[in-house]
Design an enzyme around this catalytic site. Structure first.
Site, PDB file in Angstrom:
ATOM      1  N   THR A  12       0.833  -1.202   0.000  1.00 21.83           N
ATOM      2  CA  THR A  12       0.000   0.000   0.000  1.00 21.83           C
ATOM      3  C   THR A  12       0.869   1.253   0.000  1.00 21.83           C
ATOM      4  OG1 THR A  12      -0.160  -0.056   2.407  1.00 21.83           O
ATOM      5  CG2 THR A  12      -1.917  -1.142   1.182  1.00 21.83           C
ATOM      6  N   CYS A  13       0.222   2.360  -0.290  1.00 20.31           N
ATOM      7  CA  CYS A  13       0.841   3.676  -0.360  1.00 20.31           C
ATOM      8  C   CYS A  13       1.691   3.930   0.885  1.00 20.31           C
ATOM      9  CB  CYS A  13      -0.271   4.713  -0.479  1.00 20.31           C
ATOM     10  SG  CYS A  13       0.315   6.402  -0.556  1.00 20.31           S
ATOM     11  N   PRO A  14       2.895   4.410   0.734  1.00 20.79           N
ATOM     12  CA  PRO A  14       3.586   4.897  -0.466  1.00 20.79           C
ATOM     13  C   PRO A  14       4.537   3.876  -1.082  1.00 20.79           C
ATOM     14  CG  PRO A  14       4.824   5.616   1.426  1.00 20.79           C
ATOM     15  CD  PRO A  14       3.625   4.803   1.954  1.00 20.79           C
TER      16      PRO A  14
END
Length: 82
Positions: A12-14
């Site tokens: 997941t982000c980032p």
């Protein structure tokens, strides 16, 4: 021209953008990097990343929850100067 694939599915982000950035640093200017991601936020993240860094977002697609981004590493600024 060189083309590399980076699988960051499940991250997941980032992390997808950070790993893509690291992979692009190892490539020659003009080389392509295909990134496979599953995080829906990666769509906006890769668009912003390319805008800010000068790398080209050549293509983007989504199928069955997997996002495929093809990036082309920008040409070196020093190499393009007369």
């Amino acid at each position: 021209m060189s083309e590399t694939t980076l699988d960051v599915q499940g991250l997941t982000c980032p992390l997808p953008v950070l790993k893509a950035n690291k992979a692009l640093r190892a490539l020659k200017p003009g080389a392509k990097l295909t990134v496979l991601a599953t995080d829906p936020a990666s769509v906006a993240d890769f668009q912003a990343y390319c805008r800010e860094t000068g790398h080209a977002l050549v293509s983007f697609s989504e199928a069955a929850g997997t996002y495929r981004f093809t990036l082309r590493k920008r040409e070196d600024a020093a190499a393009s100067k007369p």
